[in-house]
Design a protein around this motif. Sequence first.
Motif, PDB file in Angstrom:
ATOM      1  N   GLN A   1      24.283 -54.276  73.265  1.00 52.78           N
ATOM      2  CA  GLN A   1      25.122 -53.841  72.154  1.00 52.78           C
ATOM      3  C   GLN A   1      26.594 -54.142  72.432  1.00 52.78           C
ATOM      4  OE1 GLN A   1      24.729 -49.700  70.995  1.00 52.78           O
ATOM      5  NE2 GLN A   1      26.682 -49.753  69.939  1.00 52.78           N
ATOM      6  N   LYS A   2      27.024 -53.895  73.667  1.00 54.86           N
ATOM      7  CA  LYS A   2      28.412 -54.189  74.019  1.00 54.86           C
ATOM      8  C   LYS A   2      28.704 -55.678  73.884  1.00 54.86           C
ATOM      9  CE  LYS A   2      28.988 -50.312  77.258  1.00 54.86           C
ATOM     10  NZ  LYS A   2      29.255 -49.937  78.669  1.00 54.86           N
ATOM     11  N   ALA A   3      27.739 -56.500  74.311  1.00 58.40           N
ATOM     12  CA  ALA A   3      27.914 -57.951  74.231  1.00 58.40           C
ATOM     13  C   ALA A   3      27.973 -58.411  72.778  1.00 58.40           C
ATOM     14  CB  ALA A   3      26.783 -58.660  74.968  1.00 58.40           C
ATOM     15  N   VAL A   4      27.100 -57.841  71.934  1.00 62.80           N
ATOM     16  CA  VAL A   4      27.101 -58.191  70.515  1.00 62.80           C
ATOM     17  C   VAL A   4      28.418 -57.778  69.863  1.00 62.80           C
ATOM     18  CG1 VAL A   4      26.059 -57.638  68.282  1.00 62.80           C
ATOM     19  CG2 VAL A   4      24.601 -58.147  70.238  1.00 62.80           C
ATOM     20  N   THR A   5      28.906 -56.587  70.209  1.00 66.71           N
ATOM     21  CA  THR A   5      30.175 -56.109  69.674  1.00 66.71           C
ATOM     22  C   THR A   5      31.312 -57.035  70.073  1.00 66.71           C
ATOM     23  OG1 THR A   5      29.421 -53.806  69.759  1.00 66.71           O
ATOM     24  CG2 THR A   5      31.800 -54.178  69.653  1.00 66.71           C
ATOM     25  N   GLN A   6      31.323 -57.432  71.338  1.00 65.47           N
ATOM     26  CA  GLN A   6      32.371 -58.320  71.826  1.00 65.47           C
ATOM     27  C   GLN A   6      32.321 -59.666  71.111  1.00 65.47           C
ATOM     28  OE1 GLN A   6      32.307 -58.855  76.059  1.00 65.47           O
ATOM     29  NE2 GLN A   6      33.896 -60.411  76.063  1.00 65.47           N
ATOM     30  N   ALA A   7      31.125 -60.224  70.943  1.00 67.19           N
ATOM     31  CA  ALA A   7      30.978 -61.522  70.275  1.00 67.19           C
ATOM     32  C   ALA A   7      31.401 -61.437  68.812  1.00 67.19           C
ATOM     33  CB  ALA A   7      29.533 -62.000  70.388  1.00 67.19           C
ATOM     34  N   ALA A   8      31.029 -60.331  68.155  1.00 63.43           N
ATOM     35  CA  ALA A   8      31.382 -60.162  66.739  1.00 63.43           C
ATOM     36  C   ALA A   8      32.889 -60.047  66.559  1.00 63.43           C
ATOM     37  CB  ALA A   8      30.683 -58.931  66.170  1.00 63.43           C
ATOM     38  N   LEU A   9      33.548 -59.295  67.429  1.00 69.21           N
ATOM     39  CA  LEU A   9      34.998 -59.160  67.351  1.00 69.21           C
ATOM     40  C   LEU A   9      35.674 -60.498  67.626  1.00 69.21           C
ATOM     41  CD1 LEU A   9      35.594 -55.749  69.181  1.00 69.21           C
ATOM     42  CD2 LEU A   9      35.773 -56.234  66.741  1.00 69.21           C
ATOM     43  N   PHE A  10      35.134 -61.234  68.606  1.00 64.41           N
ATOM     44  CA  PHE A  10      35.685 -62.537  68.965  1.00 64.41           C
ATOM     45  C   PHE A  10      35.640 -63.462  67.753  1.00 64.41           C
ATOM     46  CE2 PHE A  10      35.792 -66.639  71.238  1.00 64.41           C
ATOM     47  CZ  PHE A  10      36.813 -66.383  72.141  1.00 64.41           C
ATOM     48  N   ASP A  11      34.520 -63.429  67.034  1.00 65.96           N
ATOM     49  CA  ASP A  11      34.358 -64.289  65.862  1.00 65.96           C
ATOM     50  C   ASP A  11      35.211 -63.800  64.699  1.00 65.96           C
ATOM     51  OD1 ASP A  11      32.830 -66.353  64.235  1.00 65.96           O
ATOM     52  OD2 ASP A  11      32.348 -64.523  63.131  1.00 65.96           O
ATOM     53  N   ALA A  12      35.258 -62.494  64.485  1.00 69.93           N
ATOM     54  CA  ALA A  12      35.980 -61.940  63.339  1.00 69.93           C
ATOM     55  C   ALA A  12      37.471 -62.219  63.398  1.00 69.93           C
ATOM     56  CB  ALA A  12      35.732 -60.434  63.254  1.00 69.93           C
ATOM     57  N   PHE A  13      38.040 -62.209  64.600  1.00 67.11           N
ATOM     58  CA  PHE A  13      39.477 -62.396  64.727  1.00 67.11           C
ATOM     59  C   PHE A  13      39.862 -63.801  65.186  1.00 67.11           C
ATOM     60  CE2 PHE A  13      38.870 -57.766  65.248  1.00 67.11           C
ATOM     61  CZ  PHE A  13      39.538 -57.375  64.103  1.00 67.11           C
ATOM     62  N   GLY A  14      38.904 -64.718  65.133  1.00 68.63           N
ATOM     63  CA  GLY A  14      39.243 -66.125  65.315  1.00 68.63           C
ATOM     64  C   GLY A  14      39.068 -66.691  66.703  1.00 68.63           C
TER      65      GLY A  14
ATOM     66  N   PHE B   1      42.866 -71.523  57.023  1.00 74.58           N
ATOM     67  CA  PHE B   1      43.416 -71.408  55.682  1.00 74.58           C
ATOM     68  C   PHE B   1      44.367 -70.218  55.568  1.00 74.58           C
ATOM     69  CE2 PHE B   1      40.109 -74.169  53.539  1.00 74.58           C
ATOM     70  CZ  PHE B   1      41.038 -75.051  53.018  1.00 74.58           C
ATOM     71  N   SER B   2      43.994 -69.086  56.191  1.00 75.21           N
ATOM     72  CA  SER B   2      44.886 -67.926  56.151  1.00 75.21           C
ATOM     73  C   SER B   2      46.183 -68.235  56.867  1.00 75.21           C
ATOM     74  CB  SER B   2      44.203 -66.705  56.772  1.00 75.21           C
ATOM     75  OG  SER B   2      43.907 -66.931  58.141  1.00 75.21           O
ATOM     76  N   GLY B   3      46.071 -69.018  57.963  1.00 77.83           N
ATOM     77  CA  GLY B   3      47.267 -69.405  58.706  1.00 77.83           C
ATOM     78  C   GLY B   3      48.160 -70.324  57.914  1.00 77.83           C
ATOM     79  N   VAL B   4      47.570 -71.328  57.247  1.00 76.23           N
ATOM     80  CA  VAL B   4      48.386 -72.288  56.500  1.00 76.23           C
ATOM     81  C   VAL B   4      49.030 -71.623  55.291  1.00 76.23           C
ATOM     82  CG1 VAL B   4      46.646 -73.204  54.883  1.00 76.23           C
ATOM     83  CG2 VAL B   4      48.435 -74.698  55.751  1.00 76.23           C
ATOM     84  N   PHE B   5      48.344 -70.628  54.713  1.00 75.95           N
ATOM     85  CA  PHE B   5      48.949 -69.900  53.592  1.00 75.95           C
ATOM     86  C   PHE B   5      50.182 -69.133  54.062  1.00 75.95           C
ATOM     87  CE2 PHE B   5      49.388 -66.016  51.060  1.00 75.95           C
ATOM     88  CZ  PHE B   5      49.559 -66.570  49.799  1.00 75.95           C
TER      89      PHE B   5
ATOM     90  N   ILE C   1      39.822 -67.780  70.656  1.00 76.05           N
ATOM     91  CA  ILE C   1      40.951 -68.460  71.284  1.00 76.05           C
ATOM     92  C   ILE C   1      41.514 -69.534  70.364  1.00 76.05           C
ATOM     93  CG2 ILE C   1      41.646 -69.930  73.219  1.00 76.05           C
ATOM     94  CD1 ILE C   1      39.574 -68.454  74.921  1.00 76.05           C
ATOM     95  N   ARG C   2      40.618 -70.326  69.763  1.00 71.72           N
ATOM     96  CA  ARG C   2      41.083 -71.410  68.893  1.00 71.72           C
ATOM     97  C   ARG C   2      41.854 -70.871  67.692  1.00 71.72           C
ATOM     98  NH1 ARG C   2      37.341 -76.110  66.062  1.00 71.72           N
ATOM     99  NH2 ARG C   2      39.057 -77.197  65.007  1.00 71.72           N
ATOM    100  N   GLY C   3      41.331 -69.820  67.067  1.00 72.18           N
ATOM    101  CA  GLY C   3      42.017 -69.234  65.933  1.00 72.18           C
ATOM    102  C   GLY C   3      43.385 -68.693  66.307  1.00 72.18           C
TER     103      GLY C   3
END
Length: 248
Positions: free
Chosen positions: A20-33, A87-91, A35-37
């Motif tokens: 569950q901790k790993a899934v939470t970490q992965a989901a947050l990583f994806d939601a907030f972009g 897109f959010s960044g370019v806006f 390293i690349r984001g």
Amino acid sequence: MTSFDKPTTPDPGSGPTEDQKAVTQAALFDAFGGIRGTVETMLPGLLFVMIYTINKDVKLSAIAAGAVAVLLVIVRLLRKDTVKHAFSGVFGVGVGVAFALFTGSAKGFYLPGMIYGVGLGVAFTVSALVGFPLLGVILGPVFKENLSWRTRNPGRKKAYTKASLAWGLIFLAKYAILFPLYWWGDATQLGWVLIALKLPPMVLAVYFTWVFLAKAPPPIDVIAEYEAQEAAEKAAKAARAATKEPGL
């Protein structure tokens, strides 16, 4: 009241697992972009500050920042990657570029983002205080729980409330530092302080979110529930049809 509206209390004896901790970490990583984001968010502003520091040319700095933001979106499109963060960044960069060119001031490039940041801080804080935490609205679909945490999973609602409050206070503290610089500092100082404060508050807010959600009950997968209920209804319908056939 459907089965999806009924309050559900997860087993209190089942604490968060490592999965569950790993899934939470992965989901947050994806939601907030990830390293690349983060890099894509920081790069246009960094380029603006660097060019303006060297030659004090607002127009050149703004155009360069805008061009890089557009280029990042094009690269993502060519690679068929998700473009929501780009897109959010370019806006955001586009609005800043427009302000800078219109006002002829480098500070104009930063003002829209600062106002937006204060608005986010207020929104996160108020939403937590009124019991409808904004972070739950944002992350609910990521965890496939949608808004089920509001009525069916009080432990997660509490975690989202704490996390939203953390985001709000961190954002407001950040801009309590930046706005005095906007009014009384010069544009170069403001730009570099903005760059310096771009990542640490975000990392801190995401860390608090992970801490609160990793300790919360697991999310209720309402999508899986809906699919299971739909499959059961189809099976029941097929069974009813089968029992009618012999009598025809």
